[in-house]
Scaffold this active site. Sequence first.
Site, PDB file in Angstrom:
ATOM      1  N   GLY A  21       9.799  -0.427   3.733  1.00  0.00           N
ATOM      2  CA  GLY A  21      10.141  -1.839   2.981  1.00  0.00           C
ATOM      3  C   GLY A  21       9.600  -3.757   3.974  1.00  0.00           C
ATOM      4  O   GLY A  21       8.068  -3.322   4.645  1.00  0.00           O
ATOM      5  N   CYS A  22      10.713  -4.572   4.033  1.00  0.00           N
ATOM      6  CA  CYS A  22      10.156  -5.778   4.260  1.00  0.00           C
ATOM      7  C   CYS A  22       9.342  -5.973   6.064  1.00  0.00           C
ATOM      8  O   CYS A  22      10.525  -5.335   6.908  1.00  0.00           O
ATOM      9  CB  CYS A  22      10.548  -6.741   3.959  1.00  0.00           C
ATOM     10  N   PHE A  23       8.489  -5.879   6.106  1.00  0.00           N
ATOM     11  CA  PHE A  23       8.124  -6.508   7.719  1.00  0.00           C
ATOM     12  C   PHE A  23       8.801  -6.848   8.429  1.00  0.00           C
ATOM     13  O   PHE A  23       8.891  -6.645   9.670  1.00  0.00           O
ATOM     14  CB  PHE A  23       6.312  -6.014   7.789  1.00  0.00           C
TER      15      PHE A  23
END
Length: 186
Positions: A21-23
């Site tokens: 997902g979002c880092f």
Amino acid sequence: MPRVVLGMTSSAPQTFVLAGGCFWCLDAVYRRTRGVQRVRSVYTGGHTAHPDYESVCSGTTGHAEAVEVTFDPDVVPAEVVLDLFFTGHDPTTLNRQGYDVGTQYRSAMFPADDEQRRTFEAAIARAQELFEDPVVTTVEPLGPLHEAEDFHQDFYGNQPFNGYCQVIINPKLAKVRKHYAAWLTD
């Protein structure tokens, strides 16, 4: 190969490249993990030579938001680093983490060699035992890493009161703390 330091055996640092997902979320988890020496937010797994945040978010580059995590396996075992990965995101949702939707948010692992591939595949099998739904995490070839813009490096540490941090990252950190407090620095 282990190295000898003053009569003691010590392992060389290891590096994993992981996308969940979002880092920003994985970055926040690993920066608080004992034995982690470096975390870098990167783009990888795509087909464009010079990805940036805007192009990756468009979903047209094939790149995933990922983190490059370098750790000391004498302090934190590789299995724990990978178990944190599966705790810090939902590996059962295809190309989605919460409100973030698209292949850039896929759950993926990028092994540097065959040994890492086997380690990653074993971690996926271990994680599957914890989830009722199928784990959709992919194991993909490690290609070039493109460092994300400075704004993304240690996003949570630099902006802990940002709405995304409060609503998305804090619950993930709480879940990780609940299960892995002994491995965290705070």
